[in-house]
Motif scaffolding. Sequence first.
Motif, PDB file in Angstrom:
ATOM      1  N   HIS A 254     -18.876   0.428   7.747  1.00  0.00           N
ATOM      2  CA  HIS A 254     -17.599   1.140   7.705  1.00  0.00           C
ATOM      3  C   HIS A 254     -16.774   0.624   6.533  1.00  0.00           C
ATOM      4  N   GLU A 255     -15.957   1.500   5.980  1.00  0.00           N
ATOM      5  CA  GLU A 255     -15.115   1.135   4.850  1.00  0.00           C
ATOM      6  C   GLU A 255     -14.010   0.178   5.286  1.00  0.00           C
ATOM      7  N   ASN A 256     -13.968  -0.992   4.668  1.00  0.00           N
ATOM      8  CA  ASN A 256     -12.905  -1.933   4.961  1.00  0.00           C
ATOM      9  C   ASN A 256     -11.602  -1.466   4.307  1.00  0.00           C
ATOM     10  N   GLY A 257     -10.498  -1.684   4.992  1.00  0.00           N
ATOM     11  CA  GLY A 257      -9.217  -1.314   4.415  1.00  0.00           C
ATOM     12  C   GLY A 257      -8.149  -1.187   5.470  1.00  0.00           C
ATOM     13  N   ALA A 258      -6.935  -0.882   5.007  1.00  0.00           N
ATOM     14  CA  ALA A 258      -5.802  -0.656   5.893  1.00  0.00           C
ATOM     15  C   ALA A 258      -5.081   0.605   5.438  1.00  0.00           C
ATOM     16  N   TRP A 259      -4.602   1.385   6.410  1.00  0.00           N
ATOM     17  CA  TRP A 259      -3.967   2.667   6.123  1.00  0.00           C
ATOM     18  C   TRP A 259      -2.718   2.837   6.984  1.00  0.00           C
ATOM     19  N   HIS A 260      -1.760   3.585   6.435  1.00  0.00           N
ATOM     20  CA  HIS A 260      -0.551   3.954   7.162  1.00  0.00           C
ATOM     21  C   HIS A 260      -0.657   5.435   7.503  1.00  0.00           C
ATOM     22  N   LEU A 261      -0.562   5.749   8.811  1.00  0.00           N
ATOM     23  CA  LEU A 261      -0.691   7.117   9.289  1.00  0.00           C
ATOM     24  C   LEU A 261       0.635   7.568   9.876  1.00  0.00           C
ATOM     25  N   VAL A 262       1.168   8.660   9.374  1.00  0.00           N
ATOM     26  CA  VAL A 262       2.393   9.239   9.916  1.00  0.00           C
ATOM     27  C   VAL A 262       2.394  10.728   9.609  1.00  0.00           C
ATOM     28  N   GLY A 263       2.752  11.544  10.626  1.00  0.00           N
ATOM     29  CA  GLY A 263       2.693  12.990  10.436  1.00  0.00           C
ATOM     30  C   GLY A 263       1.270  13.416  10.080  1.00  0.00           C
ATOM     31  N   ASP A 264       1.129  14.165   8.986  1.00  0.00           N
ATOM     32  CA  ASP A 264      -0.209  14.556   8.533  1.00  0.00           C
ATOM     33  C   ASP A 264      -0.637  13.753   7.302  1.00  0.00           C
ATOM     34  N   SER A 265       0.023  12.603   7.096  1.00  0.00           N
ATOM     35  CA  SER A 265      -0.251  11.782   5.919  1.00  0.00           C
ATOM     36  C   SER A 265      -1.063  10.545   6.270  1.00  0.00           C
ATOM     37  N   ILE A 266      -2.075  10.262   5.466  1.00  0.00           N
ATOM     38  CA  ILE A 266      -2.867   9.034   5.581  1.00  0.00           C
ATOM     39  C   ILE A 266      -2.796   8.333   4.238  1.00  0.00           C
ATOM     40  N   THR A 267      -2.132   7.173   4.205  1.00  0.00           N
ATOM     41  CA  THR A 267      -1.926   6.463   2.951  1.00  0.00           C
ATOM     42  C   THR A 267      -2.660   5.130   2.976  1.00  0.00           C
ATOM     43  N   ARG A 268      -3.525   4.937   1.973  1.00  0.00           N
ATOM     44  CA  ARG A 268      -4.262   3.689   1.912  1.00  0.00           C
ATOM     45  C   ARG A 268      -3.343   2.565   1.434  1.00  0.00           C
ATOM     46  N   LEU A 269      -3.408   1.418   2.124  1.00  0.00           N
ATOM     47  CA  LEU A 269      -2.590   0.258   1.778  1.00  0.00           C
ATOM     48  C   LEU A 269      -3.367  -0.789   1.019  1.00  0.00           C
ATOM     49  N   ILE A 270      -4.640  -0.948   1.364  1.00  0.00           N
ATOM     50  CA  ILE A 270      -5.486  -1.937   0.715  1.00  0.00           C
ATOM     51  C   ILE A 270      -6.932  -1.468   0.773  1.00  0.00           C
TER      52      ILE A 270
END
Length: 207
Positions: free
Chosen positions: A191-207
């Motif tokens: 699986h892809e390592n990382g962190a994401w912020h999910l809100v509404g219909d937005s998925i934003t990669r953090l790292i």
Amino acid sequence: MKESARRVRGVITDFVQEFVENPYLCYTEHGLHALLYTMLYNALPAEQRYATWKGHKVCVVQKEYPTAGRLGASKRQNWDISLLKTPPVSLYPDEANAFDYLRLTAVVEFGMNATKEHLARDIECLDHKDANLDHGFAIHLYRLSKSKCKFSRRDWSPNARSILGKEKVAQMIAGTEVEVLYAMYDATGKHENGAWHLVGDSITRLI
């Protein structure tokens, strides 16, 4: 969004990024609760860490603070981590136990290697009309290692069927104001390592 809630978002954003880089700082999910509590407490200016409620000094950051209502359960529950509104104000200021019903600026609910049902319940509570909070955040973490040689018994296998992709989690919060901080650490690389912020219909990669 008030400055205090933005500060919570900033701290939990740093927290999930740290988790991806150092997933074994804490053995259990409850250890991670304690770590986040410390980070949030330290992020507050010294003069904002405490408030006064009816003559008593109260810490603004609370662990296991009770929900204001049952939120669909048979009895009141407890939030993982809460930030009290300041100055404190109670839903029932004239009651003897008014301290048990203080209004909340933000709440953070946790799950590490948690099931879909666990996350769904967290989202339901955070989005409930009687939740008594301004901003609800869910932290959803995965820590995976080789199924036949796990680094920790608390780890899941990368083949676990209960693993939810971030797109699936985004579907679960659709139509709510709940924000999810999603982080994946997979020692096997499946699986892809990382962190994401999910809100509404937005998925934003953090790292």
